[in-house]
Design a protein around this motif. Structure first.
Motif, mmCIF file in Angstrom:
data_model
loop_
_atom_site.group_PDB
_atom_site.id
_atom_site.type_symbol
_atom_site.label_atom_id
_atom_site.label_comp_id
_atom_site.label_asym_id
_atom_site.label_seq_id
_atom_site.Cartn_x
_atom_site.Cartn_y
_atom_site.Cartn_z
ATOM 1 N N SER A 187 0.826 -1.225 0.000
ATOM 2 C CA SER A 187 0.000 0.000 0.000
ATOM 3 C C SER A 187 0.845 1.254 0.000
ATOM 4 N N SER A 188 2.003 1.205 -0.594
ATOM 5 C CA SER A 188 2.835 2.408 -0.590
ATOM 6 C C SER A 188 3.638 2.537 -1.882
ATOM 7 N N SER A 189 3.351 3.596 -2.625
ATOM 8 C CA SER A 189 4.107 3.839 -3.859
ATOM 9 C C SER A 189 5.576 4.079 -3.525
ATOM 10 N N MET A 222 -0.741 10.235 -8.568
ATOM 11 C CA MET A 222 -1.571 9.248 -7.889
ATOM 12 C C MET A 222 -2.923 9.136 -8.573
ATOM 13 N N THR A 267 -5.513 7.252 -6.396
ATOM 14 C CA THR A 267 -5.958 8.073 -5.273
ATOM 15 C C THR A 267 -6.923 9.154 -5.766
ATOM 16 N N GLY A 288 0.691 8.210 3.270
ATOM 17 C CA GLY A 288 -0.727 7.891 3.459
ATOM 18 C C GLY A 288 -1.604 9.074 3.091
ATOM 19 N N VAL A 289 -1.293 9.666 1.946
ATOM 20 C CA VAL A 289 -1.863 10.961 1.602
ATOM 21 C C VAL A 289 -3.327 10.959 1.205
ATOM 22 N N GLY A 290 -3.818 9.822 0.747
ATOM 23 C CA GLY A 290 -5.158 9.765 0.165
ATOM 24 C C GLY A 290 -6.204 10.524 0.949
ATOM 25 N N ASP A 295 -7.019 1.081 -0.371
ATOM 26 C CA ASP A 295 -5.707 1.696 -0.551
ATOM 27 C C ASP A 295 -4.785 0.740 -1.316
ATOM 28 N N ARG A 332 -5.729 0.944 -5.038
ATOM 29 C CA ARG A 332 -5.384 2.190 -5.730
ATOM 30 C C ARG A 332 -3.874 2.394 -5.810
ATOM 31 N N THR A 333 -3.125 1.865 -4.840
ATOM 32 C CA THR A 333 -1.670 2.010 -4.922
ATOM 33 C C THR A 333 -1.131 1.246 -6.136
ATOM 34 N N ASN A 374 -1.696 3.468 -8.918
ATOM 35 C CA ASN A 374 -0.747 4.594 -8.848
ATOM 36 C C ASN A 374 0.599 4.252 -9.482
HETATM 37 N N1 ASP Z 1 -1.166 4.555 -0.627
HETATM 38 C C1 ASP Z 1 -1.127 5.417 -1.761
HETATM 39 C C2 ASP Z 1 0.257 5.398 -2.367
HETATM 40 O O1 ASP Z 1 1.229 5.355 -1.650
HETATM 41 C C3 ASP Z 1 -1.503 6.817 -1.451
HETATM 42 C C4 ASP Z 1 -2.899 6.916 -0.920
HETATM 43 O O2 ASP Z 1 -3.827 6.792 -1.732
HETATM 44 O O3 ASP Z 1 -3.064 7.109 0.277
HETATM 45 O O4 ASP Z 1 0.373 5.455 -3.559
#
Ligand code: ASP
Length: 450
Positions: free
Chosen positions: A273-275, A309, A312, A355-357, A386, A389-390, A393
């Motif tokens: 869950s982290s780009s 993103m 996101t 964790g910006v979403g 998350d 979507r990651t 991303n």
């Molecule tokens: N977890 C996502 C990312 O790191 C960001 C997010 O949507 O919170 O790409």
């Protein structure tokens, strides 16, 4: 007859599927009850530790990898104007894909009228965190202390510093050759380290997913079924239709080859869950499997992980419509347009915040006058979404890297079309005996001389 070795990608995917299955089994069977043996020693013990070690190891690689590869990249481009072109093109494409992503999200969600008839009963409070202003983000691109920037993993600052070092090395010229060699070797060493960490990925991916699914379960998803189905539908549409159309239009390259090669990176993004933590894998995929030259990828990948993103943005579009409808707020055309603009700006504005979403979402809500507490409604399912979507991303980052690489002639089509390019083989992870001996001799010689 020699048995055909299973590729790492296959193993990672098996790890993912098994992890989800085991997690579900633990969750449904109730084995994960608070204080139970499974809960304490398996889910929050073994699985937690293995998963955490893996993510930490990936994060450990990010800063030195970006530093070495980007300096190598800048020296490789050699021309500052070219560098500006790579920067400009990738920035424009990142904004474009994000804008398309959120527009499609809003149009589909609004067209389906999701959230209408949802009764507003949320007891989960959500208060938005402060996000930095755009001016602050711009000022913060330059680090006042590079070591602090590295220690805190401030990506834009690290990118800025690396480019400055690269340019200065070019200006120093011949005298800097030993440093160039050192940095190039440093880059190679870091890439090898990525391979080592990736070799344990199948087990780590299993542990990460088993832990998440065992703790969260999938039952949550059913509660907000409509939101979840529409969101995942739009995410898949963006990945398989929009992004692939953009790739085809700009490059003419094979879409199926891209998807095949992107799979491993997507599973990494899905399970971490982290780009940002996926940067090492994205960089490896884009350069070694897809043939983009390091001089382009070393910039586009960390830059994309920070500002691009698409997944996101889609979540923001769908969530905005869902919550507006749930609260009975009519955003109107202008409101939706503001959401699109705000989301694109927010995706740049929140660069470098982990964790910006949800933070981005609260910025958007404040702007269009939706209650920020409404986010509480979707908070429960967010952790699971998350993951999806990651994966979208990082796919966007890879598509843009290939487009920019190809347009700048920093791209090797033979690598792109070779289905076996960039595979991690056992030989690669093995230290040959002669090398071991040779290195031992070198160390001994240095000692003796002392
Ligand atoms: N977890 C996502 C990312 O790191 C960001 C997010 O949507 O919170 O790409």
């Amino acid at each position: 007859m020699a048995k055909k070795k299973m590729s790492l990608t296959t193993k990672v995917i098996i790890g993912m599927v098994l992890g989800i299955m085991v997690g579900l089994l633990i969750n449904i069977s109730g084995l994960n009850a608070e204080g139970s043996f499974t809960n304490m020693y398996v889910v929050n013990g073994l699985f937690y530790v293995i998963g955490k070690l893996f993510i930490t190891a990936l994060k450990m690689l990010v800063v030195p990898l970006v530093l070495f590869s980007l300096i190598t990249g800048v020296i490789g481009i050699g021309d500052i104007r070219e560098l500006g072109k790579v920067g400009g093109k990738s920035f424009a494409l990142y904004l474009l894909t994000t804008a398309i992503a959120i527009t499609v999200g809003i149009v589909i969600a609004a067209g389906l009228g999701i959230g209408e008839g949802v009764h507003m009963t949320t007891d989960t409070a959500f208060s938005g965190k402060e996000a930095p202003s755009l001016a602050e983000v711009l000022i913060n691109i330059i680090p006042s202390n590079v070591f602090q920037a590295m220690a805190e993993g401030k990506m834009l600052q690290i990118i800025f510093f690396s480019i400055m070092v690269g340019i200065s090395i070019l200006m120093v010229g011949k005298k800097a050759e030993p440093v160039v060699e050192l940095i190039e070797i440093g880059n190679e060493i870091m890439m090898k380290m990525v391979n080592i960490v990736m070799a344990v990925a199948p087990y780590a991916v299993f542990a990460l997913l088993a832990k998440s699914i065992a703790s969260l379960g999938l039952g949550l998803l059913a509660d907000l079924g409509q939101y979840v189905v529409v969101l995942i539908g739009v995410l898949l549409f963006h990945l398989f239709v929009t992004l692939m159309a953009i790739l085809k239009i700009f490059t003419g390259l094979s879409v199926s080859m891209f998807l095949k090669k992107a799979r491993e990176m997507q599973v990494f993004a899905f399970s971490t869950s982290s780009s940002n933590a996926t940067i090492p894998v994205t960089l490896r995929t884009v350069t070694e499997k897809m043939g983009v030259d390091i001089s382009v990828a070393s910039f586009t990948v960390p830059f994309g992980a920070t500002i691009n993103m698409d997944g996101t943005a889609i979540m923001q579009g769908v969530a905005t419509v869902f919550i507006a409808n749930a609260y009975g707020v009519d955003l109107g055309f202008a409101g939706h347009l503001t959401v699109i603009l705000m989301s694109v700006l927010a995706s740049i504005g929140t660069a470098g915040v982990p964790g910006v979403g949800l933070i981005m979402l609260s910025m958007v809500f404040t702007q269009v006058g939706l209650p920020v507490e409404g986010i509480g409604l979707i908070l429960g399912v967010d952790r699971l979404l998350d993951m999806v979507r990651t994966a979208v991303n990082v796919s966007g980052d890879a598509v843009v890297s290939v487009i920019v690489g190809k347009s700048e002639n920093k791209f090797d089509i033979n690598i792109y079309n070779d289905p076996n390019a960039g595979m991690i083989t056992e030989e690669e992870l093995h230290i040959p005996e002669e090398v071991e001996k040779e290195l031992a001799e070198v160390v001994k010689k240095v000692h003796d001389e002392e």
